[in-house]
Design an enzyme around this catalytic site. Structure first.
Site, PDB file in Angstrom:
ATOM      1  N   ASP A   5       0.752  -1.362  -0.081  1.00  0.00           N
ATOM      2  CA  ASP A   5      -0.043   0.121   0.002  1.00  0.00           C
ATOM      3  C   ASP A   5       0.873   1.346  -0.119  1.00  0.00           C
ATOM      4  O   ASP A   5       0.347   2.166   0.741  1.00  0.00           O
ATOM      5  CB  ASP A   5      -1.066  -0.027   1.144  1.00  0.00           C
ATOM      6  N   HIS A  55      -4.494  -2.111  -6.190  1.00  0.00           N
ATOM      7  CA  HIS A  55      -3.820  -0.748  -6.427  1.00  0.00           C
ATOM      8  C   HIS A  55      -4.864   0.205  -6.604  1.00  0.00           C
ATOM      9  O   HIS A  55      -5.855  -0.038  -7.294  1.00  0.00           O
ATOM     10  CB  HIS A  55      -2.990  -0.934  -7.772  1.00  0.00           C
TER      11      HIS A  55
HETATM   12  P1  GDP Z   1      -0.424   0.271  -3.656  1.00  0.00           P
HETATM   13  O1  GDP Z   1      -0.986  -1.221  -3.457  1.00  0.00           O
HETATM   14  O2  GDP Z   1       1.073   0.286  -3.413  1.00  0.00           O
HETATM   15  O3  GDP Z   1      -0.485   0.558  -5.256  1.00  0.00           O
HETATM   16  O4  GDP Z   1      -1.063   1.431  -2.823  1.00  0.00           O
HETATM   17  P2  GDP Z   1      -2.489   1.553  -2.632  1.00  0.00           P
HETATM   18  O5  GDP Z   1      -3.050   1.958  -3.779  1.00  0.00           O
HETATM   19  O6  GDP Z   1      -3.490   0.708  -1.789  1.00  0.00           O
HETATM   20  O7  GDP Z   1      -2.468   2.909  -1.591  1.00  0.00           O
HETATM   21  C1  GDP Z   1      -2.182   3.963  -1.812  1.00  0.00           C
HETATM   22  C2  GDP Z   1      -3.190   5.077  -1.654  1.00  0.00           C
HETATM   23  O8  GDP Z   1      -2.700   6.039  -1.616  1.00  0.00           O
HETATM   24  C3  GDP Z   1      -4.362   5.329  -2.549  1.00  0.00           C
HETATM   25  O9  GDP Z   1      -5.488   5.333  -2.367  1.00  0.00           O
HETATM   26  C4  GDP Z   1      -3.739   6.033  -3.582  1.00  0.00           C
HETATM   27  O10 GDP Z   1      -4.534   6.942  -4.505  1.00  0.00           O
HETATM   28  C5  GDP Z   1      -2.912   6.986  -2.421  1.00  0.00           C
HETATM   29  N1  GDP Z   1      -1.980   7.820  -3.002  1.00  0.00           N
HETATM   30  C6  GDP Z   1      -0.851   7.565  -3.711  1.00  0.00           C
HETATM   31  N2  GDP Z   1       0.372   8.580  -3.579  1.00  0.00           N
HETATM   32  C7  GDP Z   1      -0.451   9.478  -3.070  1.00  0.00           C
HETATM   33  C8  GDP Z   1       0.124  10.813  -2.666  1.00  0.00           C
HETATM   34  O11 GDP Z   1       1.254  11.114  -3.043  1.00  0.00           O
HETATM   35  N3  GDP Z   1      -0.619  11.584  -1.727  1.00  0.00           N
HETATM   36  C9  GDP Z   1      -1.735  11.001  -1.282  1.00  0.00           C
HETATM   37  N4  GDP Z   1      -2.631  11.800  -0.647  1.00  0.00           N
HETATM   38  N5  GDP Z   1      -2.464   9.850  -1.756  1.00  0.00           N
HETATM   39  C10 GDP Z   1      -1.663   9.141  -2.614  1.00  0.00           C
END
Ligand code: GDP
Length: 424
Positions: free
Chosen positions: A12, A40
């Protein structure tokens, strides 16, 4: 040129966003491990999507999305996911599925649930997507490869053999209904019809793509600390989450992976059970959870509230090292602007001695965090495009983390959108 995008922490970290962003310049994006058990989140011109099985490149007309041999392929899930994005106006993506990928069977999901039930309070906090039973069967050599769907005679014989064995466990261990081999065989015939248009010798395809100089991204799921070998075993996932495994799970030579981007989050979060040294609780955790990510830190697959904590430099340095990170993307920094002070965990105190090395799980259970406290920048940083324009205290936080993790932070993400990124 092959690049891997992998997690430095517990998952995440925002890999989806980074993959989606780098996907603009990629020809091919490959999922190489895991299954539909983690998600994701991607935000783009079509809306907000939570993908579980599809690579994050499916939104681009110019990329080929690949499900590699290392993935736990849930065939109906894949098809529903394709349909769900196409129904929302995304052009039909080009998808290839490895003929060597193994199939997530309905009984893997059942066994996952039955085992969690059996363990009760001592459960692993599985997402019950069938991952552990799936990989157990793969290595016990009773899994089903996609290629096996195409030989009905051999398939029928194997279905009978596997059902016989599974039914012994269902009867004596779980006291649950039997599997019906006729039904299972018919289902697999359906699966074959669903997957047939996409099946490909992916390793051969990628061999040619590498020769042709294509840009290939390997997209990891979860993070280094959930790796079965190097993570917090046994509270880990069942396939390797490391960039090195990208070579195996996609079918390319290890030496072709030239760039490994480890994604790390500006604070910590984790799902499921397991050691989490810099974890925080109560109101402090609730507030960070509520403000975190994009719309709060809740599991993309399960909706479970994630466990929250401060940035853990010990775990992240280790995560980057085990990933073989050549660069780091630091994400969700924008979320931290409300804090007066930002603790960073710089050491673990174990039996009275402070270490900076991430230990094995037995020792980890005794670790207490040693914090260094940084002043908050108390400012909204979304919308900032240049590193120099970030508040000084924010840059100090980033630069301290960079020094601790010993890998250059080349990207800072200050918002969930595709273009909310500061390149250094
Ligand atoms: P992944 O599994 O590594 O792709 O991560 P996730 O998608 O589960 O979690 C990342 C969350 O953080 C998602 O809701 C993204 O939209 C959000 N996100 C990613 N980068 C950023 C950021 O720089 N700032 C904010 N506020 N949210 C972010």
């Amino acid at each position: 040129m092959v690049k891997a995008i992998v997690g430095a922490n517990w998952g995440d970290e925002g890999k989806g966003k980074i993959t989606d962003m780098l996907g603009q310049e990629a020809d091919i994006i490959v999922r190489f491990q895991g299954g539909s058990n983690a998600g994701h989140t991607i935000i783009n011109e079509y809306g907000k999507f939570a993908l579980h099985l599809l690579p994050s490149g499916v939104f681009y007309a110019h990329t080929t999305s690949i499900i590699g041999n290392g993935v736990a392929l849930n065939i109906p899930y894949l098809f529903n996911e394709i349909k769900s994005i196409v129904d929302r106006g995304v052009p039909v993506p080009k998808i290839l599925v490895s003929d060597r990928a193994q199939i997530m069977m309905p009984y893997h999901i059942l066994f996952d649930q039955y085992e969690e039930e059996r363990l009760g309070g001592k459960s692993f906090g599985s997402t019950k997507s069938g991952i552990a039973p799936f990989y157990s069967d793969k290595y016990a050599k009773i899994g089903f490869q996609v290629s096996e769907l195409f030989d009905e005679e051999a398939l029928r014989e194997k279905v009978d053999r596997v059902c016989e064995m599974k039914n012994i466990i269902l009867e004596h261990m779980y006291h649950k209904p039997f599997l019906n081999p006729d039904e299972l065989f018919n289902l697999l015939v359906e699966y074959r019809k669903m997957v047939e248009p996409y099946v490909c010798d992916v390793a051969a395809y990628l061999h040619q793509a590498v020769k042709d100089g294509k840009n290939i991204l390997l997209e990891g799921q979860l993070g280094a600390l959930k790796d079965p070998d190097f993570g917090i075993y046994p509270m880990v996932t069942s396939s390797s989450t490391l960039a090195a495994y990208g070579a195996i799970g996609a079918g390319i030579p290890a030496y072709e992976i030239k760039d490994i981007i480890a994604v790390a989050k500006a604070y910590s979060s984790a799902v499921g059970a397991g050691e989490f040294v810099s974890e925080i609780f109560g109101n402090e955790a609730d507030e960070l959870r509520r403000r975190g990510g994009d719309g709060g830190e809740y599991g993309a697959t399960t909706g479970r509230p994630r466990r929250m904590g401060w940035f853990d430099a010990v775990a992240t340095r280790y995560g980057c090292r085990i990933q073989g990170a050549t660069e780091v993307a630091l994400t969700v920094l924008d979320v931290m602007g409300y804090l007066d002070e930002l603790p960073i965990c710089v050491g673990y105190e174990i039996d009275g001695a402070v270490t900076k090395d991430f230990p094995t799980t037995v020792k980890l259970a005794k670790a207490k965090p040693v914090y260094e406290i940084f002043p908050g920048w108390k400012q909204e940083i979304r919308g900032i495009k240049k590193y120099e324009d970030l508040p000084e205290d924010c840059r100090k936080y980033i630069e301290f983390i960079e020094k601790e993790i010993e890998v250059p932070i080349t990207m800072v993400s200050n918002g969930p959108g595709r273009d909310e990124i500061i390149k250094r």
